[in-house]
Scaffold this motif. Structure first.
Motif, PDB file in Angstrom:
ATOM      1  N   VAL A 227       0.617 -11.092  -0.463  1.00  0.00           N
ATOM      2  CA  VAL A 227       1.762 -10.408  -1.355  1.00  0.00           C
ATOM      3  C   VAL A 227       1.266  -9.181  -2.253  1.00  0.00           C
ATOM      4  N   PRO A 228       0.293  -9.246  -3.089  1.00  0.00           N
ATOM      5  CA  PRO A 228      -0.302  -8.044  -3.487  1.00  0.00           C
ATOM      6  C   PRO A 228      -0.399  -6.924  -3.047  1.00  0.00           C
ATOM      7  N   GLY A 229      -1.007  -7.130  -1.544  1.00  0.00           N
ATOM      8  CA  GLY A 229      -1.161  -6.057  -0.867  1.00  0.00           C
ATOM      9  C   GLY A 229       0.091  -5.326  -0.236  1.00  0.00           C
ATOM     10  N   LEU A 230       1.085  -6.166  -0.280  1.00  0.00           N
ATOM     11  CA  LEU A 230       2.590  -5.705   0.232  1.00  0.00           C
ATOM     12  C   LEU A 230       3.073  -4.985  -1.005  1.00  0.00           C
ATOM     13  N   CYS A 231       2.807  -5.493  -2.142  1.00  0.00           N
ATOM     14  CA  CYS A 231       3.298  -4.814  -3.350  1.00  0.00           C
ATOM     15  C   CYS A 231       2.819  -3.360  -3.248  1.00  0.00           C
ATOM     16  N   GLY A 232       1.430  -3.119  -3.094  1.00  0.00           N
ATOM     17  CA  GLY A 232       0.753  -1.969  -2.961  1.00  0.00           C
ATOM     18  C   GLY A 232       1.319  -1.145  -1.709  1.00  0.00           C
TER      19      GLY A 232
ATOM     20  N   LEU B 216      -7.477  -0.039   5.987  1.00  0.00           N
ATOM     21  CA  LEU B 216      -8.860   0.073   5.352  1.00  0.00           C
ATOM     22  C   LEU B 216      -8.719  -0.279   3.987  1.00  0.00           C
ATOM     23  N   SER B 217      -8.249  -1.421   3.532  1.00  0.00           N
ATOM     24  CA  SER B 217      -8.133  -1.823   2.214  1.00  0.00           C
ATOM     25  C   SER B 217      -8.083  -3.270   2.079  1.00  0.00           C
ATOM     26  N   SER B 218      -8.126  -3.991   0.947  1.00  0.00           N
ATOM     27  CA  SER B 218      -8.193  -5.482   0.798  1.00  0.00           C
ATOM     28  C   SER B 218      -6.810  -5.866   0.868  1.00  0.00           C
ATOM     29  N   ALA B 219      -5.666  -5.050   1.358  1.00  0.00           N
ATOM     30  CA  ALA B 219      -4.388  -5.684   1.319  1.00  0.00           C
ATOM     31  C   ALA B 219      -4.225  -6.755   2.304  1.00  0.00           C
ATOM     32  N   LEU B 220      -4.568  -6.827   3.342  1.00  0.00           N
ATOM     33  CA  LEU B 220      -4.265  -7.709   4.706  1.00  0.00           C
ATOM     34  C   LEU B 220      -5.344  -8.608   4.856  1.00  0.00           C
ATOM     35  N   TYR B 221      -6.605  -8.248   4.446  1.00  0.00           N
ATOM     36  CA  TYR B 221      -7.699  -9.056   4.525  1.00  0.00           C
ATOM     37  C   TYR B 221      -9.041  -8.992   3.493  1.00  0.00           C
ATOM     38  N   PRO B 222      -9.358 -10.033   3.035  1.00  0.00           N
ATOM     39  CA  PRO B 222     -10.632  -9.853   1.879  1.00  0.00           C
ATOM     40  C   PRO B 222     -11.719  -8.721   2.525  1.00  0.00           C
ATOM     41  N   LEU B 223     -12.304  -8.128   1.416  1.00  0.00           N
ATOM     42  CA  LEU B 223     -13.318  -7.267   2.050  1.00  0.00           C
ATOM     43  C   LEU B 223     -14.552  -8.061   2.564  1.00  0.00           C
ATOM     44  N   TRP B 224     -14.850  -9.414   2.081  1.00  0.00           N
ATOM     45  CA  TRP B 224     -15.978  -9.936   2.847  1.00  0.00           C
ATOM     46  C   TRP B 224     -15.728 -10.474   4.225  1.00  0.00           C
TER      47      TRP B 224
ATOM     48  N   ILE C 229     -15.952   1.739   4.099  1.00  0.00           N
ATOM     49  CA  ILE C 229     -14.916   2.619   3.972  1.00  0.00           C
ATOM     50  C   ILE C 229     -13.807   1.898   3.171  1.00  0.00           C
ATOM     51  N   CYS C 230     -13.518   0.585   3.128  1.00  0.00           N
ATOM     52  CA  CYS C 230     -12.737   0.116   2.438  1.00  0.00           C
ATOM     53  C   CYS C 230     -13.149  -0.035   0.854  1.00  0.00           C
ATOM     54  N   ALA C 231     -14.335  -0.139   0.736  1.00  0.00           N
ATOM     55  CA  ALA C 231     -14.732  -0.347  -0.602  1.00  0.00           C
ATOM     56  C   ALA C 231     -14.882   0.980  -1.212  1.00  0.00           C
ATOM     57  N   VAL C 232     -14.650   2.093  -0.575  1.00  0.00           N
ATOM     58  CA  VAL C 232     -14.458   3.348  -1.352  1.00  0.00           C
ATOM     59  C   VAL C 232     -13.060   3.940  -1.198  1.00  0.00           C
ATOM     60  N   ASN C 233     -12.190   2.957  -0.808  1.00  0.00           N
ATOM     61  CA  ASN C 233     -10.748   3.475  -0.776  1.00  0.00           C
ATOM     62  C   ASN C 233      -9.823   3.039  -2.096  1.00  0.00           C
ATOM     63  N   PRO C 234      -9.360   3.808  -2.931  1.00  0.00           N
ATOM     64  CA  PRO C 234      -9.012   3.618  -3.964  1.00  0.00           C
ATOM     65  C   PRO C 234      -7.713   2.417  -4.056  1.00  0.00           C
ATOM     66  N   PHE C 235      -7.204   2.647  -2.791  1.00  0.00           N
ATOM     67  CA  PHE C 235      -5.936   1.604  -2.735  1.00  0.00           C
ATOM     68  C   PHE C 235      -6.587   0.255  -2.667  1.00  0.00           C
ATOM     69  N   THR C 236      -7.580  -0.116  -2.153  1.00  0.00           N
ATOM     70  CA  THR C 236      -8.468  -1.338  -2.422  1.00  0.00           C
ATOM     71  C   THR C 236      -8.281  -1.899  -3.825  1.00  0.00           C
ATOM     72  N   TYR C 237      -8.622  -0.881  -4.612  1.00  0.00           N
ATOM     73  CA  TYR C 237      -8.818  -1.315  -6.137  1.00  0.00           C
ATOM     74  C   TYR C 237      -7.291  -1.599  -6.489  1.00  0.00           C
ATOM     75  N   GLY C 238      -6.380  -0.720  -6.257  1.00  0.00           N
ATOM     76  CA  GLY C 238      -5.148  -0.960  -6.596  1.00  0.00           C
ATOM     77  C   GLY C 238      -4.614  -2.238  -6.342  1.00  0.00           C
ATOM     78  N   VAL C 239      -4.717  -2.599  -5.127  1.00  0.00           N
ATOM     79  CA  VAL C 239      -4.384  -3.912  -4.680  1.00  0.00           C
ATOM     80  C   VAL C 239      -5.019  -5.064  -5.450  1.00  0.00           C
ATOM     81  N   GLU C 240      -6.327  -4.886  -5.560  1.00  0.00           N
ATOM     82  CA  GLU C 240      -6.926  -5.715  -6.422  1.00  0.00           C
ATOM     83  C   GLU C 240      -6.666  -5.979  -7.870  1.00  0.00           C
TER      84      GLU C 240
END
Lengths: 262, 239
Positions: free
Chosen positions: A66-71, A187-195, A207-218
């Protein structure tokens, strides 16, 4: 005072246009709902998520995405606002906006705040529908995500603004879809956790870790559980500032954004 | 004081020169026609006048305010009608004008009064509550002109405002803008490629390939020739 008169008018106009374009409103909600109700339902069996902050117990995949889908809603809306700017510019009203005696940075900020307001409205509609289908969050979470939604909305809206100053034609929006929206989302944590991503590929993980969208979602994810995530907040705010500087640069008359037309 | 003063203005898109050392002055309250074929540099000049681009060489002054040094004051003096329609088709004339009034910092009762005034000026009062989509081309143009006058500008810039209109509507809009210059003292720069929109008493500037080829009173420039033939002769060889 003059500044706020213009801000009020620009937000009202954006809201009016959005309400008028009902199909855009429906599409904005259908897209994440399909992910939530179809994609997530299919994947919940396949994906086991171990307990990691901010979650304190086992969660279903629906709850995770859900947070990823908000993003995602905010990402699409930010880019669609950029599409409307390209359209506006072709139709002349963007030119008119920019010939207003107010400073250009303020006019762009007004546009950005207007598109962020629309994004937030969409996210709350989505969360309400998700709740109707049983995906609920802590009650205070719905309020505590507001600052995160504002920051992420501004970040993605500013990215859209910056891109719109570079896009020459309406058709190039397809390129934005392929080269900005999809890579940023997947390439973000929207659909799957980075680990999880790290287990599959370290390159993709980075790549996911430098994507600003990942941090937005988190930032959204942690706020939903009333937990601070200073790192995600700081990176989202910094990315917003960088994208906004890019937008102001892109629309700088000294650079001549209209030069690209010739 | 001059309404609009342009000195030694040059502009290039990379290697492609669009304006070469353009200088002219327009006294306040004068209707000036800027006549030039397509590609003469009219739109570039308008983009510079409205600060969509900044000047590379030369200077522009609007009612005494330098566009480079005091852009906000200078832009506040300018009303502009672009070639493209800038009104939102799904909003009423009144809603559109309110939006543009707000962009100029005018709201509430002041906006209401000003909108009524400018609509009356262009004989559009009875259309205030119609959506722009329902208006014909001529009325849309009038609404654009009303919109450009909302903040009481001293200089009105119109970039080929009659494109796509029938001859009667063109004549009516041209007459109306002449009237704005004469009775309201507004400085008008009217870009066109149609010679029949220019009166003998108008200040005329002919622009070709980025350079001014004529600057004076229309009747004095064309002498015994018909303006359309004279214009073609002056600009032949243009694209």
């Amino acid at each position: 005072m003059i500044y706020f008169i213009a801000l009020n008018a620009i937000i009202k106009r954006e809201a009016f246009r959005f309400v008028q374009q009902r199909e855009r409103f429906v599409a904005a909600l259908v897209r994440p709902l399909i992910w939530l109700l179809v994609f997530a339902a299919g994947f919940r069996a396949a994906l086991g998520l171990s307990i990691a902050p901010p979650y304190e117990t086992y969660i279903t995949y629906e709850v995770y995405i859900v947070p990823g889908l908000c993003g995602m809603i905010m990402l699409f809306n930010g880019m669609q606002s950029s599409l409307s700017l390209v359209y506006d510019r072709e139709m002349g009203s963007m030119r008119l906006l920019l010939t207003s005696p107010l400073p250009r940075w303020w006019l762009l900020t007004c546009k950005l705040l207007a598109s962020t307001s629309i994004s937030i409205l969409q996210v709350y509609c989505f969360l309400a529908i998700a709740a109707c289908f049983g995906t609920v969050f802590p009650v205070w979470g719905y309020i505590s995500i507001l600052p995160a939604l504002i920051v992420v909305g501004l970040m993605l809206g500013a990215l859209g603004l910056a891109l719109s100053s570079l896009i020459r034609k309406l058709e190039n929006f397809a390129g934005v879809m392929n080269f900005v929206i999809f890579p940023m989302f997947f390439l973000s944590s929207a659909l799957y956790p980075l680990w999880k991503m790290a287990e599959s590929s370290l390159v993709l993980y980075w790549i996911c870790a430098v994507n600003p969208f990942t941090y937005g979602v988190e930032f959204i994810r942690f706020s939903l559980y009333l937990q601070p995530n200073a790192g995600a907040a700081a990176i989202s705010i910094s990315a917003s500032a960088v994208f906004m500087i890019g937008a102001i640069w892109g629309y700088d008359p000294a650079r001549g954004m209209m030069k690209s037309k010739s | 004081m001059t309404g609009l003063d342009i000195q030694n203005l040059s502009f290039a898109y990379g290697d492609k020169v669009a304006l070469k050392n353009v200088s002219f002055s327009i006294p306040r309250g004068t209707f000036t026609a800027l006549l030039g074929p397509n590609g003469a540099g009219k739109s570039t000049l308008y983009a510079l006048l409205t600060r969509l681009f900044v000047t590379q060489e030369g200077s522009i002054s609007v009612s005494g305010h330098s566009l480079d040094h005091n852009p906000r004051k200078a832009l506040g003096e300018i009303g502009v009608v672009f070639q493209q329609l800038t009104l939102d088709m799904d909003l009423t004339v009144n809603q559109n004008l309110r939006y543009f009034a707000a962009l100029q910092g005018i709201s509430g009762k002041a906006a209401h009064a000003r909108i009524a005034q400018v609509l009356a000026q262009v004989n559009m009062s009875e259309r205030a509550n119609e959506t722009v989509r329902k208006l014909n081309g001529g009325h849309r143009r009038r609404a654009e002109i009303a919109r450009s006058l909302i903040h009481n500008p001293s200089v009105l810039l119109l970039d080929e405002p009659t494109v796509g209109l029938d001859p009667q509507t063109r004549a009516s809009i041209t007459d109306h803008v002449h009237d704005l210059a004469e009775t309201h003292g507004i400085t008008v720069l009217w870009a066109t490629h149609l010679a029949d929109e220019v009166r003998d008493t108008d200040h005329l500037i002919i622009l070709n390939k980025g350079e001014i080829v004529d600057d004076g009173i229309c009747g004095d420039i064309r002498k015994e020739h018909d303006l359309a033939s004279y214009f073609i002769a002056q600009t032949s060889g243009a694209k």
